[in-house]
Design a protein around this motif. Structure first.
Motif, PDB file in Angstrom:
ATOM      1  N   THR A 264     -53.196  75.908  91.036  1.00  0.00           N
ATOM      2  CA  THR A 264     -53.430  76.538  92.338  1.00  0.00           C
ATOM      3  C   THR A 264     -53.643  78.038  92.237  1.00  0.00           C
ATOM      4  OG1 THR A 264     -51.054  76.830  92.736  1.00  0.00           O
ATOM      5  CG2 THR A 264     -52.042  74.764  93.470  1.00  0.00           C
ATOM      6  N   ILE A 265     -53.774  78.558  91.015  1.00  0.00           N
ATOM      7  CA  ILE A 265     -53.976  79.996  90.855  1.00  0.00           C
ATOM      8  C   ILE A 265     -55.331  80.415  91.413  1.00  0.00           C
ATOM      9  CG2 ILE A 265     -54.265  81.852  89.159  1.00  0.00           C
ATOM     10  CD1 ILE A 265     -52.160  80.460  87.452  1.00  0.00           C
ATOM     11  N   ASP A 266     -56.363  79.643  91.121  1.00  0.00           N
ATOM     12  CA  ASP A 266     -57.699  79.911  91.655  1.00  0.00           C
ATOM     13  C   ASP A 266     -58.291  78.578  92.097  1.00  0.00           C
ATOM     14  OD1 ASP A 266     -60.273  80.585  92.324  1.00  0.00           O
ATOM     15  OD2 ASP A 266     -60.631  81.818  90.547  1.00  0.00           O
ATOM     16  N   ARG A 267     -58.113  78.237  93.357  1.00  0.00           N
ATOM     17  CA  ARG A 267     -58.515  76.921  93.846  1.00  0.00           C
ATOM     18  C   ARG A 267     -60.021  76.746  93.924  1.00  0.00           C
ATOM     19  NH1 ARG A 267     -54.171  75.137  98.514  1.00  0.00           N
ATOM     20  NH2 ARG A 267     -52.298  75.794  97.402  1.00  0.00           N
ATOM     21  N   SER A 268     -60.764  77.841  93.903  1.00  0.00           N
ATOM     22  CA  SER A 268     -62.220  77.749  94.022  1.00  0.00           C
ATOM     23  C   SER A 268     -62.927  77.638  92.683  1.00  0.00           C
ATOM     24  CB  SER A 268     -62.772  78.969  94.787  1.00  0.00           C
ATOM     25  OG  SER A 268     -62.324  78.984  96.117  1.00  0.00           O
ATOM     26  N   MET A 269     -62.209  77.895  91.581  1.00  0.00           N
ATOM     27  CA  MET A 269     -62.880  77.990  90.284  1.00  0.00           C
ATOM     28  C   MET A 269     -63.658  76.725  89.942  1.00  0.00           C
ATOM     29  SD  MET A 269     -61.407  78.812  86.470  1.00  0.00           S
ATOM     30  CE  MET A 269     -61.094  80.527  86.862  1.00  0.00           C
ATOM     31  N   LEU A 270     -63.039  75.542  90.116  1.00  0.00           N
ATOM     32  CA  LEU A 270     -63.734  74.303  89.781  1.00  0.00           C
ATOM     33  C   LEU A 270     -65.053  74.198  90.522  1.00  0.00           C
ATOM     34  CD1 LEU A 270     -63.751  71.428  88.481  1.00  0.00           C
ATOM     35  CD2 LEU A 270     -62.725  70.638  90.626  1.00  0.00           C
ATOM     36  N   PHE A 271     -65.038  74.483  91.807  1.00  0.00           N
ATOM     37  CA  PHE A 271     -66.250  74.337  92.618  1.00  0.00           C
ATOM     38  C   PHE A 271     -67.311  75.356  92.228  1.00  0.00           C
ATOM     39  CE2 PHE A 271     -62.510  73.159  95.171  1.00  0.00           C
ATOM     40  CZ  PHE A 271     -62.737  71.784  95.224  1.00  0.00           C
ATOM     41  N   GLU A 272     -66.887  76.521  91.791  1.00  0.00           N
ATOM     42  CA  GLU A 272     -67.840  77.525  91.315  1.00  0.00           C
ATOM     43  C   GLU A 272     -68.517  77.093  90.025  1.00  0.00           C
ATOM     44  OE1 GLU A 272     -65.263  80.847  90.929  1.00  0.00           O
ATOM     45  OE2 GLU A 272     -65.357  81.402  93.055  1.00  0.00           O
ATOM     46  N   LEU A 273     -67.828  76.257  89.231  1.00  0.00           N
ATOM     47  CA  LEU A 273     -68.334  75.867  87.921  1.00  0.00           C
ATOM     48  C   LEU A 273     -69.157  74.580  87.940  1.00  0.00           C
ATOM     49  CD1 LEU A 273     -65.144  76.640  85.805  1.00  0.00           C
ATOM     50  CD2 LEU A 273     -67.264  77.967  85.845  1.00  0.00           C
ATOM     51  N   LEU A 274     -69.072  73.799  88.998  1.00  0.00           N
ATOM     52  CA  LEU A 274     -69.812  72.544  89.054  1.00  0.00           C
ATOM     53  C   LEU A 274     -71.312  72.803  89.151  1.00  0.00           C
ATOM     54  CD1 LEU A 274     -67.559  70.420  91.435  1.00  0.00           C
ATOM     55  CD2 LEU A 274     -67.918  70.074  88.985  1.00  0.00           C
ATOM     56  N   ASP A 275     -72.080  72.066  88.360  1.00  0.00           N
ATOM     57  CA  ASP A 275     -73.534  72.261  88.346  1.00  0.00           C
ATOM     58  C   ASP A 275     -74.217  71.587  89.527  1.00  0.00           C
ATOM     59  OD1 ASP A 275     -73.417  73.687  85.956  1.00  0.00           O
ATOM     60  OD2 ASP A 275     -73.494  71.860  84.750  1.00  0.00           O
ATOM     61  N   ASP A 276     -73.699  70.453  89.974  1.00  0.00           N
ATOM     62  CA  ASP A 276     -74.307  69.758  91.107  1.00  0.00           C
ATOM     63  C   ASP A 276     -73.271  68.864  91.754  1.00  0.00           C
ATOM     64  OD1 ASP A 276     -74.688  66.770  90.186  1.00  0.00           O
ATOM     65  OD2 ASP A 276     -75.340  67.991  88.486  1.00  0.00           O
ATOM     66  N   VAL A 277     -73.539  68.453  92.986  1.00  0.00           N
ATOM     67  CA  VAL A 277     -72.584  67.680  93.770  1.00  0.00           C
ATOM     68  C   VAL A 277     -72.329  66.309  93.147  1.00  0.00           C
ATOM     69  CG1 VAL A 277     -74.297  66.641  95.302  1.00  0.00           C
ATOM     70  CG2 VAL A 277     -71.976  67.050  96.146  1.00  0.00           C
ATOM     71  N   GLY A 278     -73.276  65.790  92.400  1.00  0.00           N
ATOM     72  CA  GLY A 278     -73.111  64.489  91.772  1.00  0.00           C
ATOM     73  C   GLY A 278     -71.998  64.455  90.746  1.00  0.00           C
ATOM     74  N   GLN A 279     -71.597  65.626  90.220  1.00  0.00           N
ATOM     75  CA  GLN A 279     -70.518  65.655  89.228  1.00  0.00           C
ATOM     76  C   GLN A 279     -69.185  65.218  89.820  1.00  0.00           C
ATOM     77  OE1 GLN A 279     -71.004  69.710  87.623  1.00  0.00           O
ATOM     78  NE2 GLN A 279     -71.646  68.773  85.695  1.00  0.00           N
TER      79      GLN A 279
ATOM     80  N   PRO B  81     -70.884  71.984  96.380  1.00  0.00           N
ATOM     81  CA  PRO B  81     -69.765  72.787  95.868  1.00  0.00           C
ATOM     82  C   PRO B  81     -69.799  74.242  96.339  1.00  0.00           C
ATOM     83  CG  PRO B  81     -70.673  71.413  94.128  1.00  0.00           C
ATOM     84  CD  PRO B  81     -71.594  71.268  95.295  1.00  0.00           C
ATOM     85  N   ALA B  82     -70.976  74.839  96.425  1.00  0.00           N
ATOM     86  CA  ALA B  82     -71.069  76.233  96.853  1.00  0.00           C
ATOM     87  C   ALA B  82     -70.584  76.406  98.288  1.00  0.00           C
ATOM     88  CB  ALA B  82     -72.501  76.735  96.716  1.00  0.00           C
ATOM     89  N   ASP B  83     -70.801  75.386  99.118  1.00  0.00           N
ATOM     90  CA  ASP B  83     -70.338  75.459 100.504  1.00  0.00           C
ATOM     91  C   ASP B  83     -68.814  75.388 100.583  1.00  0.00           C
ATOM     92  OD1 ASP B  83     -72.997  75.413 101.925  1.00  0.00           O
ATOM     93  OD2 ASP B  83     -73.144  73.523 100.809  1.00  0.00           O
ATOM     94  N   ILE B  84     -68.205  74.637  99.669  1.00  0.00           N
ATOM     95  CA  ILE B  84     -66.734  74.598  99.611  1.00  0.00           C
ATOM     96  C   ILE B  84     -66.199  75.984  99.272  1.00  0.00           C
ATOM     97  CG2 ILE B  84     -64.749  73.650  98.384  1.00  0.00           C
ATOM     98  CD1 ILE B  84     -66.292  71.064  98.027  1.00  0.00           C
ATOM     99  N   VAL B  85     -66.819  76.641  98.293  1.00  0.00           N
ATOM    100  CA  VAL B  85     -66.407  77.997  97.917  1.00  0.00           C
ATOM    101  C   VAL B  85     -66.546  78.944  99.101  1.00  0.00           C
ATOM    102  CG1 VAL B  85     -66.890  79.958  96.416  1.00  0.00           C
ATOM    103  CG2 VAL B  85     -66.999  77.629  95.493  1.00  0.00           C
ATOM    104  N   SER B  86     -67.691  78.887  99.768  1.00  0.00           N
ATOM    105  CA  SER B  86     -67.955  79.792 100.887  1.00  0.00           C
ATOM    106  C   SER B  86     -66.967  79.578 102.030  1.00  0.00           C
ATOM    107  CB  SER B  86     -69.388  79.585 101.382  1.00  0.00           C
ATOM    108  OG  SER B  86     -69.657  80.410 102.503  1.00  0.00           O
ATOM    109  N   ALA B  87     -66.734  78.304 102.379  1.00  0.00           N
ATOM    110  CA  ALA B  87     -65.815  78.007 103.481  1.00  0.00           C
ATOM    111  C   ALA B  87     -64.381  78.371 103.128  1.00  0.00           C
ATOM    112  CB  ALA B  87     -65.917  76.528 103.848  1.00  0.00           C
ATOM    113  N   SER B  88     -64.016  78.213 101.861  1.00  0.00           N
ATOM    114  CA  SER B  88     -62.677  78.615 101.426  1.00  0.00           C
ATOM    115  C   SER B  88     -62.506  80.123 101.534  1.00  0.00           C
ATOM    116  CB  SER B  88     -62.430  78.160  99.986  1.00  0.00           C
ATOM    117  OG  SER B  88     -62.464  76.764  99.874  1.00  0.00           O
ATOM    118  N   GLU B  89     -63.547  80.854 101.141  1.00  0.00           N
ATOM    119  CA  GLU B  89     -63.470  82.308 101.160  1.00  0.00           C
ATOM    120  C   GLU B  89     -63.422  82.864 102.572  1.00  0.00           C
ATOM    121  OE1 GLU B  89     -66.802  83.487  98.822  1.00  0.00           O
ATOM    122  OE2 GLU B  89     -65.725  83.287  96.908  1.00  0.00           O
ATOM    123  N   ASP B  90     -64.108  82.197 103.519  1.00  0.00           N
ATOM    124  CA  ASP B  90     -64.076  82.725 104.894  1.00  0.00           C
ATOM    125  C   ASP B  90     -62.925  82.146 105.724  1.00  0.00           C
ATOM    126  OD1 ASP B  90     -64.849  80.223 105.920  1.00  0.00           O
ATOM    127  OD2 ASP B  90     -66.968  80.762 106.065  1.00  0.00           O
TER     128      ASP B  90
END
Length: 284
Positions: free
Chosen positions: A39-54, A134-143
Motif C-alpha cells: 500500500t506504499i504506492d497503490r497506483s504503481m501497478l496501474f502505471e506499469l501495465l501496458d494494456d487493460v488486457g493484462q 489502467p491510466a484512468d485508474i491512476v487519474s481517478a486515484s490522483e484526483d
C-alpha cells in the motif's frame, strides 16, 4: 531451484517455523495461494501495465530474462503475478465513470459486493466496455474520485511448499535469500530485506532463539527472522507478539472453504505484507 537434500531439509524446518506447525501437517489435497499487498504506492501497478488486457493474464518472466514492466512491484525477480485471480477493490465517488461501470455488473461478478471487489479477469472485461483503462485508474486515484485496494496473487503451482518457497525467496538457495544491487535496481520494493530489526530485549532475543532453534543454516535463520518473524512494532518486552497480519486478508479468508494459514508484515504498519491462503481440502 536448488534441490539438494540438505537445503530442502533446512527449508522444511524454516517453513514449519513460519507456519507455526509442521509443514507435513497441512492438507496436501488443498490449494495454497500466495497473496501480496503493497500500500506504499497503490497506483504503481496501474502505471506499469501496458494494456487493460493484462488484468486477465498471468504475467511471468520469460526464459530469456525479459520481464513485463508490471513485475517491478514484485519482491523477487523470479516472481510472476496472476493478475486474473488478483483482487481489486474499487470505491468510486457517485456519478463517476467507474461508479457507472460497477453499477452495470451483476452481483455474481464480484468477489465481495459490499467491498466492490473484483478479480482481475472481470476488470479486463469491464474497463474496455466502458472506455476505461489502467491510466484512468491512476487519474481517478490522483484526483480523489476513486479509492483502490489491490491484493495481488503471486503465481505459484498451488502447493504449500511452492507458496512458501516463493514467499521467502528461497528457490536459489542461501545465496539468493537477499536481493543484490542488480536486483534492487530492477524491483521497486526490496528495502524490506535490508532492515535487520531493532536491538532486542533479552526476553525477545530468547524468544527468537526458541523459534529459530529447528533451523540450522545461519543465513536462513537470519532471513526468516527479519523481515518475516521479527515485528518490533508489535512485540512486547517479553517477546510476545500482539495482533496478527492475517487481518489484512480477512476479505479473502471470510469466503467459504478458505483460510489464512500464515501471514507476515514485512514493514511497519503492514504497508507490505504476504499471506498464504488455503482453499479446499479436508482442513489441517
Amino acid at each position: 531451484m536448488i534441490t539438494s537434500t540438505a537445503w530442502q531439509r533446512e527449508l522444511t524446518a524454516a517453513f514449519s517455523v513460519l507456519l507455526g506447525g509442521p509443514l507435513e501437517s497441512f492438507d496436501p489435497a488443498a490449494e495454497y495461494a500466495l497473496y501480496y499487498r503493497n500500500t506504499i504506492d497503490r497506483s504503481m501497478l496501474f502505471e506499469l501495465l501496458d494494456d487493460v488486457g493484462q488484468f486477465g493474464r498471468v504475467l511471468s518472466p520469460s526464459a530469456d530474462g525479459g520481464r513485463p514492466q508490471a513485475l517491478k512491484v514484485c519482491l523477487g525477480l523470479d516472481w510472476g503475478l496472476d493478475l486474473a485471480r488478483s483482487e481489486f477493490e474499487l470505491c468510486p465517488d457517485d456519478g463517476t465513470a467507474f461508479a457507472r461501470a460497477l453499477d452495470s455488473l451483476p452481483d455474481t461478478a464480484f468477489l465481495d459486493r459490499h467491498r466492490t471487489t473484483l478479480p482481475g479477469r472481470e476488470l479486463a472485461r469491464l474497463l474496455p466496455a466502458h472506455g476505461l483503462g489502467p491510466a484512468d485508474i491512476v487519474s481517478a486515484s490522483e484526483d480523489g474520485t476513486l479509492d483502490v485496494g489491490v491484493t495481488l496473487r503471486v503465481a505459484t503451482d498451488g502447493t504449500l511448499r511452492d507458496a512458501m518457497v516463493t514467499a521467502t525467496r528461497s528457490a536459489a538457495g542461501p545465496d539468493g535469500l537477499r536481493p543484490g544491487p542488480e536486483e534492487a535496481a530492477v524491483l521497486s520494493t526490496t528495502d524490506v530485506f535490508t532492515f535487520f530489526g531493532d536491538q532486542l530485549s533479552p526476553a525477545a532475543a530468547a524468544e527468537r532463539d526458541r523459534l529459530l532453534a529447528p533451523v540450522g543454516d545461519p543465513r536462513l535463520r537470519a532471513h526468516i527472522w527479519s523481515p518475516y518473524l521479527d515485528m518490533p512494532w508489535d512485540r512486547a518486552e517479553d517477546g510476545t507478539v500482539v495482533g496478527t497480519p492475517a487481518v489484512r486478508y480477512r476479505s479473502v479468508a471470510d469466503r467459504p472453504g478458505t483460510a489464512v494459514v500464515a501471514a507476515w508484515d514485512l514493514s511497519y504498519f503492514g504497508e507490505i505484507s504476504l499471506a498464504v491462503v488455503q482453499t479446499g481440502g479436508s482442513g489441517r
